[in-house]
Design a protein around this motif. Structure first.
Motif, PDB file in Angstrom:
ATOM      1  N   VAL A 163      12.834  22.516 -80.283  1.00  0.00           N
ATOM      2  CA  VAL A 163      12.007  23.108 -79.230  1.00  0.00           C
ATOM      3  C   VAL A 163      12.922  23.745 -78.184  1.00  0.00           C
ATOM      4  O   VAL A 163      14.025  23.261 -77.920  1.00  0.00           O
ATOM      5  CB  VAL A 163      11.093  22.051 -78.563  1.00  0.00           C
ATOM      6  CG1 VAL A 163      10.029  21.584 -79.527  1.00  0.00           C
ATOM      7  CG2 VAL A 163      11.888  20.882 -78.036  1.00  0.00           C
ATOM      8  N   THR A 164      12.463  24.844 -77.621  1.00  0.00           N
ATOM      9  CA  THR A 164      13.160  25.493 -76.514  1.00  0.00           C
ATOM     10  C   THR A 164      12.308  25.309 -75.269  1.00  0.00           C
ATOM     11  O   THR A 164      11.155  25.751 -75.217  1.00  0.00           O
ATOM     12  CB  THR A 164      13.387  26.994 -76.791  1.00  0.00           C
ATOM     13  OG1 THR A 164      14.094  27.131 -78.022  1.00  0.00           O
ATOM     14  CG2 THR A 164      14.199  27.631 -75.672  1.00  0.00           C
ATOM     15  N   LEU A 165      12.886  24.608 -74.274  1.00  0.00           N
ATOM     16  CA  LEU A 165      12.160  24.235 -73.049  1.00  0.00           C
ATOM     17  C   LEU A 165      12.719  25.021 -71.872  1.00  0.00           C
ATOM     18  O   LEU A 165      13.922  25.289 -71.811  1.00  0.00           O
ATOM     19  CB  LEU A 165      12.313  22.737 -72.783  1.00  0.00           C
ATOM     20  CG  LEU A 165      11.983  21.806 -73.954  1.00  0.00           C
ATOM     21  CD1 LEU A 165      12.387  20.380 -73.618  1.00  0.00           C
ATOM     22  CD2 LEU A 165      10.505  21.875 -74.287  1.00  0.00           C
ATOM     23  N   ARG A 166      11.837  25.337 -70.920  1.00  0.00           N
ATOM     24  CA  ARG A 166      12.273  26.087 -69.740  1.00  0.00           C
ATOM     25  C   ARG A 166      11.544  25.577 -68.509  1.00  0.00           C
ATOM     26  O   ARG A 166      10.348  25.324 -68.539  1.00  0.00           O
ATOM     27  CB  ARG A 166      11.997  27.577 -69.946  1.00  0.00           C
ATOM     28  CG  ARG A 166      12.261  28.458 -68.748  1.00  0.00           C
ATOM     29  CD  ARG A 166      12.203  29.938 -69.121  1.00  0.00           C
ATOM     30  NE  ARG A 166      11.053  30.308 -69.914  1.00  0.00           N
ATOM     31  CZ  ARG A 166       9.909  30.760 -69.410  1.00  0.00           C
ATOM     32  NH1 ARG A 166       9.754  30.881 -68.098  1.00  0.00           N
ATOM     33  NH2 ARG A 166       8.906  31.087 -70.209  1.00  0.00           N
ATOM     34  N   ASN A 167      12.306  25.424 -67.417  1.00  0.00           N
ATOM     35  CA  ASN A 167      11.704  25.169 -66.100  1.00  0.00           C
ATOM     36  C   ASN A 167      12.512  25.912 -65.058  1.00  0.00           C
ATOM     37  O   ASN A 167      13.327  26.787 -65.400  1.00  0.00           O
ATOM     38  CB  ASN A 167      11.595  23.665 -65.803  1.00  0.00           C
ATOM     39  CG  ASN A 167      12.944  22.999 -65.583  1.00  0.00           C
ATOM     40  OD1 ASN A 167      14.004  23.614 -65.723  1.00  0.00           O
ATOM     41  ND2 ASN A 167      12.925  21.731 -65.235  1.00  0.00           N
ATOM     42  N   GLU A 168      12.308  25.581 -63.765  1.00  0.00           N
ATOM     43  CA  GLU A 168      12.985  26.340 -62.707  1.00  0.00           C
ATOM     44  C   GLU A 168      14.486  26.103 -62.685  1.00  0.00           C
ATOM     45  O   GLU A 168      15.214  26.839 -62.027  1.00  0.00           O
ATOM     46  CB  GLU A 168      12.381  25.999 -61.343  1.00  0.00           C
ATOM     47  CG  GLU A 168      12.545  24.566 -60.891  1.00  0.00           C
ATOM     48  CD  GLU A 168      11.406  23.674 -61.327  1.00  0.00           C
ATOM     49  OE1 GLU A 168      11.185  22.640 -60.677  1.00  0.00           O
ATOM     50  OE2 GLU A 168      10.738  23.991 -62.333  1.00  0.00           O
TER      51      GLU A 168
END
Length: 198
Positions: free
Chosen positions: A162-167
């Motif tokens: 999985v590729t996760l993104r946040n600030e």
């Protein structure tokens, strides 16, 4: 006056307790600023006050910086929810996962893949999609068998990339789904690859 002896006090030099001494009345002193100088005095006071505030602001200690937000992988959870109703599609295995986040932390899932080139993955909703802070989202995942000769039949199956993104950052990592996922996926691959070719 003649003779030797102490000097005697003269008239009215004795202190009489009955007659109080006259108290000196203070004379009030008034400082006045001529009208033409009042504006200059007010401007000077304002300039002095402004300069003092500027000096304080420049020399005041800066507050410590806020700690950075956590990495996306630290605030998101994946839970295998079992095979989906569409799990019997030929050559494919469809299952549901619940993705949850911690309160106050939004995470976007940019991609869901499988480490084996012999398998393909699709999701519903399709990536990218966002899981709101403190919420959860059910995602339907389908794994397609592309090449039975190269498909892994070992411990590598439980992994889902999985590729996760946040600030703070974008992270790519492998997630191990428990709850019967390895067994269900292995059985689906066996079923797909043991079927005789049309």
């Amino acid at each position: 006056m003649s003779g030797i002896g102490p000097v005697e006090p003269g008239e009215y030099t004795y202190h009489h307790p009955q007659a109080p001494l006259a108290a000196a009345t203070p004379v009030p002193v008034r400082l006045t600023v001529p009208p033409r100088h009042r504006r200059k005095a007010a401007l000077g006071a304002a300039a002095t006050l402004t300069a003092g505030v500027c000096v304080y602001a420049l020399n005041a200690p800066e507050p410590p910086p806020a700690p950075p937000p956590p990495w996306p992988s630290q605030v998101v959870g994946f839970n295998y929810a079992g095979a989906s109703a569409e799990a019997d599609r030929p050559g494919a295995f469809t299952f549901d996962i619940d993705i949850s986040t911690e309160p106050g932390r939004r995470v976007t899932i940019d991609a869901v893949t499988q480490p084996s080139a012999a398998l393909a993955v699709s999701t519903l909703p399709s990536a990218p999609f966002t899981v709101e802070p403190g919420g959860s989202r059910e995602v339907q995942v389908t794994v397609y068998v592309l090449d039975c000769g190269e498909v892994p039949r070992n411990a590598g199956l439980p992994f889902l990339d999985v590729t996760l993104r946040n600030e703070r950052a974008v992270q790519k990592q492998s997630r191990i789904l428990g709850g019967g996922y390895p067994e269900d996926l292995g059985a689906a691959i066996e079923k797909a690859c043991d079927r005789p070719a049309p």
